[in-house]
Each structure stands twice: as structure tokens, then as C-alpha cells.
Design an enzyme around this catalytic site. Structure first.
Site: not given
Ligand code: DAT
Ligand code: MG
Length: 149
Positions: A9, A49, A57, A85, A91, A102, A112, A126
Site C-alpha cells: 500500500k 473495497y 472508515f 494472510r 488487520t 503488520r 497497515n 481481485e
Molecule cells: P484486511 O486488509 O486485513 O483484509 P479488511 O478486508 O477487513 O481487512 O479491511 C480492508 C481494510 O480496511 C483494512 O486493511 C483496513 C481498513 N479497515 C478495516 N476495518 C476497519 C476499521 N474498523 N476501522 C478502520 N479501518 C478499517
Molecule cells: Mg480484506
């Protein structure tokens, strides 16, 4: 063999951690089958996303992921999705174990460092968002027999 989509990222790139992050996956044993340096635009970020659209968020997430260049790659290996993962860590970096990307390199959920597909359906979706079939290289490494059983 399973494939997964990984993104270094914008914070990873800005902090000069591109090589560090790629290196961890490479040393783990994954075979790299695609890689590009690019900037994600808003439309692509929203597609990537879409599951988070409407959440508090979401806007922050989209502006973060579009804020600068990223490195996107496709990695291959048995159980590549789950294993990568595990290498990435939880996360929220505050919960990520030491030894994970991380857990070693990040502090906050909105910075992250790295993305990895969560499951087979996400990985396929993706990979198709970021790569054409011609951009993914079918190849074998001389070391494959020492890494893949
Ligand atoms: P990951 O990146 O581990 O697959 P995710 O798909 O649940 O996690 O979410 C995508 C991204 O969104 C994650 O890297 C950071 C952000 N994110 C997720 N949950 C969040 C939250 N509760 N508050 C702030 N950012 C969040
Ligand atoms: Mg994810």
C-alpha cells in the site's frame, strides 16, 4: 496451485519498505507470477473495497489507497491465500503478532502496509481487477522442487 493478490500500500512505498515486504513473501517461498507499480484511482478503489462501502472508515480507506503509488503482485503456491494472510498478520497492527509484516512494521489499522486477498472468491475477483491474463506469467523456478512438495 492457488493464487492470491497482494498490494504494498502507499505507506509501504512511501516508507521505503517495498523491497522488505516483497522480500518476506519471496523468502517464504511464493512464486511471483505478476507484478506492477501503479496508482489506484477512485473507481478501482471502490471496486476493490465494495464490501466496505457505507462503513464509517470507507472514505478514509479509499483516500489512503489512492494517495500514492502501490506495488500490486500475484503470488502462487499451495494454500497461498491463507499462508500469505498469516505472513501479513491481523488487520489491525496492534493485534498483529511479531514476525508478521503488520506486527513488525505497522502501528495503525489505517496504515497497515499491505493487502492480501481473504479467500478464493476475493482472490479471483481481485486478480482480475488488476491484471489481464497476459500479464500473469506461467513459469517454473529451478528451486520449485525444494519449496513445493
Ligand atoms: P484486511 O486488509 O486485513 O483484509 P479488511 O478486508 O477487513 O481487512 O479491511 C480492508 C481494510 O480496511 C483494512 O486493511 C483496513 C481498513 N479497515 C478495516 N476495518 C476497519 C476499521 N474498523 N476501522 C478502520 N479501518 C478499517
Ligand atoms: Mg480484506
Amino acid at each position: 496451485m492457488e493464487r492470491t493478490l497482494i498490494i504494498v500500500k502507499p505507506d509501504g512505498i512511501q516508507r521505503g519498505l517495498t523491497g522488505e515486504v516483497i522480500s518476506r513473501f519471496e523468502r517464504r517461498g511464493f512464486r511471483i507470477v505478476g507484478m506492477k507499480f501503479m496508482q489506484i484511482d477512485r473507481a478501482l478503489a471502490e471496486q476493490h473495497y465494495f464490501e466496505h462501502k457505507g462503513k464509517g472508515f470507507f472514505e478514509g480507506l479509499v483516500s489512503y489507497i489512492t494517495s500514492g503509488p502501490v506495488v500490486v503482485m500475484v503470488l502462487e503456491g499451495n494454500n497461498a491465500i491463507d499462508i500469505s494472510r498469516n505472513t501479513i498478520g491481523k488487520t489491525n497492527p496492534k493485534d498483529a503478532a511479531p514476525g508478521t509484516i503488520r506486527g513488525d512494521l505497522a502501528l495503525e489499522i489505517g496504515r497497515n502496509i499491505v493487502h492480501g486477498s481473504a479467500n478464493e472468491a476475493d482472490a479471483e475477483r481481485e486478480i482480475n481487477l488488476y491484471f489481464t491474463p497476459a500479464e500473469l506469467i506461467d513459469w517454473s523456478r529451478d528451486t520449485d522442487r525444494w519449496i513445493f512438495e
